[in-house]
Scaffold this active site. Structure first.
Site, short mmCIF file in Angstrom:
data_model
loop_
_atom_site.label_atom_id
_atom_site.label_comp_id
_atom_site.label_asym_id
_atom_site.label_seq_id
_atom_site.Cartn_x
_atom_site.Cartn_y
_atom_site.Cartn_z
N ARG A 33 0.85 -1.20 0.00
CA ARG A 33 0.00 0.00 0.00
C ARG A 33 0.88 1.24 0.00
O ARG A 33 1.80 1.35 0.80
CB ARG A 33 -0.87 0.02 1.27
N ASP A 84 4.84 -6.72 9.06
CA ASP A 84 5.94 -6.42 9.98
C ASP A 84 5.96 -7.39 11.16
O ASP A 84 7.02 -7.81 11.62
CB ASP A 84 5.82 -4.98 10.51
N ASP A 94 0.58 -3.83 11.95
CA ASP A 94 0.99 -4.20 10.58
C ASP A 94 1.33 -5.68 10.54
O ASP A 94 2.33 -6.13 11.12
CB ASP A 94 2.20 -3.35 10.17
N THR A 126 -1.47 7.45 -0.23
CA THR A 126 -2.80 7.30 -0.86
C THR A 126 -3.55 6.07 -0.33
O THR A 126 -4.76 5.95 -0.50
CB THR A 126 -2.66 7.12 -2.38
#
Ligand code: PRP
Ligand code: URA
Length: 214
Positions: free
Chosen positions: A109, A208, A205, A113
């Site tokens: 991603r 991660d 995340d 945006t």
């Protein structure tokens, strides 16, 4: 009342799933445990997503007599992880269907945006004849998953099932509105997205946490 087609949303909320999900969310869970939990949760979801696999009759010789049994009717399956985090779900599903093929869709991603940026796409041969399980632990805006579904539809795939672990209403709606046939399996639909398009309460995340990159 949700404003999406709930008949195509399957929430896999077995007590064991809910228990493992709480450990997965916990910020103190180690990378090793996080990775193992993603694998375990993928097994529970894969089990549900393959509930309607066709069977065929087979003859079995038990030590005592011959009986009529069943075996999977050779249905062709492909697992399509969305890189990176989706890779964490592949081994769990392969443990259920070891002969499945694996295709890959690479996307990240854009931080500003929140739109997906594609960097890789490779599907196994005859993908159009396979039942495709698209796997990614997180369904946030839905941009990544809808793009992966679009690639598969463009390749002629008819049977697509999407498997995520943590979703949010925005992402569920985006995916179910985008594709009128896809079935979506998730362990939970969380409250909402924050301004950075992270799921709340979520788990942070996923990529991660699986790979220990933060
Ligand atoms: C995460 C996640 C999904 C995507 C979900 O990947 O694994 O692919 O974000 O967000 P969306 O629904 O808004 O598209 P990320 O882009 O962080 O890449 P990574 O797996 O390489 O960490
Ligand atoms: N991707 C993640 O890994 N986590 C989120 O909460 C949203 C997108």
């Amino acid at each position: 009342m949700p404003d999406y087609d709930t008949s195509r949303l399957i929430v896999v909320d077995h007590p064991l799933v809910q228990h493992k999900l709480s450990i997965l969310r916990d910020k103190s869970t180690s990378t090793k445990d996080f990775r193992e939990l993603v694998t375990e949760l993928a097994i529970f979801e894969g089990y549900e997503a393959l509930r309607d696999l066709p069977l065929e009759k087979t003859q079995v010789e038990t030590p005592l007599e011959t009986m009529a049994g069943y075996r999977i009717a050779g249905k062709k399956i492909a697992i399509i992880p969305i890189l990176r985090a989706g890779l964490g779900m592949v081994d769990g599903i392969l443990s259920l269907v070891p002969s499945a093929r694996v295709g890959h869709v690479g996307m990240y991603r854009d931080e500003k945006t929140h739109e997906p940026v594609q960097y890789y796409c490779k599907f196994p041969p005859k993908i159009e004849d396979r039942t495709c399980l698209v796997v990614d632990p997180m369904l946030a805006t839905g941009g990544s998953l809808t793009a992966a579904i679009q690639f598969l539809r463009e390749a002629g795939v008819k049977d697509i099932r999407a498997l995520t672990l943590v979703s949010c209403p925005e992402g569920v709606k985006a995916v179910l509105d985008f594709d009128p046939d896809v079935r979506l399996y998730t362990c939970v639909v969380d409250r909402q997205l924050n301004r950075s398009a992270y799921i709340l309460p979520g788990l942070g995340d996923a990529g991660d946490r699986i790979y220990g990159t933060k």
